[in-house]
Design a protein around this motif. Sequence first.
Motif, PDB file in Angstrom:
ATOM      1  N   ALA A  22       1.233  -6.234  -7.065  1.00 37.80           N
ATOM      2  CA  ALA A  22       0.128  -7.316  -6.881  1.00 37.80           C
ATOM      3  C   ALA A  22       0.491  -8.069  -5.578  1.00 37.80           C
ATOM      4  CB  ALA A  22      -0.037  -8.045  -8.157  1.00 37.80           C
ATOM      5  N   THR A  23       1.707  -8.706  -5.548  1.00 38.55           N
ATOM      6  CA  THR A  23       2.128  -9.292  -4.541  1.00 38.55           C
ATOM      7  C   THR A  23       2.085  -8.464  -3.148  1.00 38.55           C
ATOM      8  OG1 THR A  23       3.568 -10.621  -6.011  1.00 38.55           O
ATOM      9  CG2 THR A  23       3.868 -10.985  -3.790  1.00 38.55           C
ATOM     10  N   HIS A  25       0.218  -6.089  -2.191  1.00 37.02           N
ATOM     11  CA  HIS A  25      -0.971  -5.730  -1.709  1.00 37.02           C
ATOM     12  C   HIS A  25      -1.725  -6.807  -1.182  1.00 37.02           C
ATOM     13  CE1 HIS A  25      -0.110  -1.854  -3.622  1.00 37.02           C
ATOM     14  NE2 HIS A  25      -0.927  -1.292  -2.848  1.00 37.02           N
ATOM     15  N   GLY A  26      -1.582  -7.925  -1.989  1.00 38.79           N
ATOM     16  CA  GLY A  26      -2.281  -9.299  -1.887  1.00 38.79           C
ATOM     17  C   GLY A  26      -1.846  -9.808  -0.546  1.00 38.79           C
ATOM     18  N   SER A  73      -4.579  -5.336  -5.600  1.00 43.12           N
ATOM     19  CA  SER A  73      -3.870  -6.583  -6.129  1.00 43.12           C
ATOM     20  C   SER A  73      -4.191  -7.332  -7.244  1.00 43.12           C
ATOM     21  CB  SER A  73      -3.723  -7.296  -4.874  1.00 43.12           C
ATOM     22  OG  SER A  73      -3.161  -8.467  -5.361  1.00 43.12           O
ATOM     23  N   ASN A  77      -2.345  -7.675 -10.809  1.00 46.02           N
ATOM     24  CA  ASN A  77      -2.183  -8.973 -11.233  1.00 46.02           C
ATOM     25  C   ASN A  77      -2.362  -9.098 -12.640  1.00 46.02           C
ATOM     26  OD1 ASN A  77      -1.280 -11.431 -11.069  1.00 46.02           O
ATOM     27  ND2 ASN A  77      -2.932 -12.248 -10.178  1.00 46.02           N
TER      28      ASN A  77
END
Length: 152
Positions: A22-23, A25-26, A73, A77
Motif C-alpha cells: 500500500a505504501t 504504490h501510494g 494502494s 490498505n
Amino acid sequence: MIKQSSEYFHLTYCYYLEAMTATFHGRADKLMTAIQLISGTAVFTNMSLSWLFALPVVVIATIQLVWQPAIISERANVQSRQYGELLYEGDELTPQLIAQKLKTLHHSDSATFGSLLNPAYKRAAIACGLTDDISLSFQEKLFAWFAGCLPR
C-alpha cells in the motif's frame, strides 16, 4: 496466542506485506502525479523545446492509467487493516481460528512485487521476536525503503 507460532507469524507477514504494498504504490502514484504537475506547468513556458516537457506527462499518464497504483494502494490498505484487526485479536484467537481466517482473507490479497517479499518476511520475524538469516539485495532494500519499511 504465542508470537512464535507459525499462524501468528504468517498473519504478521501478510500484514507487513500488504502495508508495504500500500505504501509503495501510494508513494509511486504521488511521485508520478508530482512529476506530471511539474512537467505540465513547464509546457507553458516560452521555449522551443516545450514538447520535451510534455513527453513525461503523456508517458506517466499512460503508466498511471494502465498500472493504476492508487487503486492498488487503496486495496492493499484495506487488506492490511483486515490483517491488522486479526493481529489485534491475536491473543484471543486459537491457531486454528487464525488459519481459518487467513484462508478467507487470502482471496483478497494484493499482487505484490517480488522485491517486497523478503523485506516483509524480515520485518515479520523482527515483530515476532524470531531470528532470520536473510540478507536483502540492493533492489530489495531500495523497494523496502520506498515502501517505508526497511528492516535492519
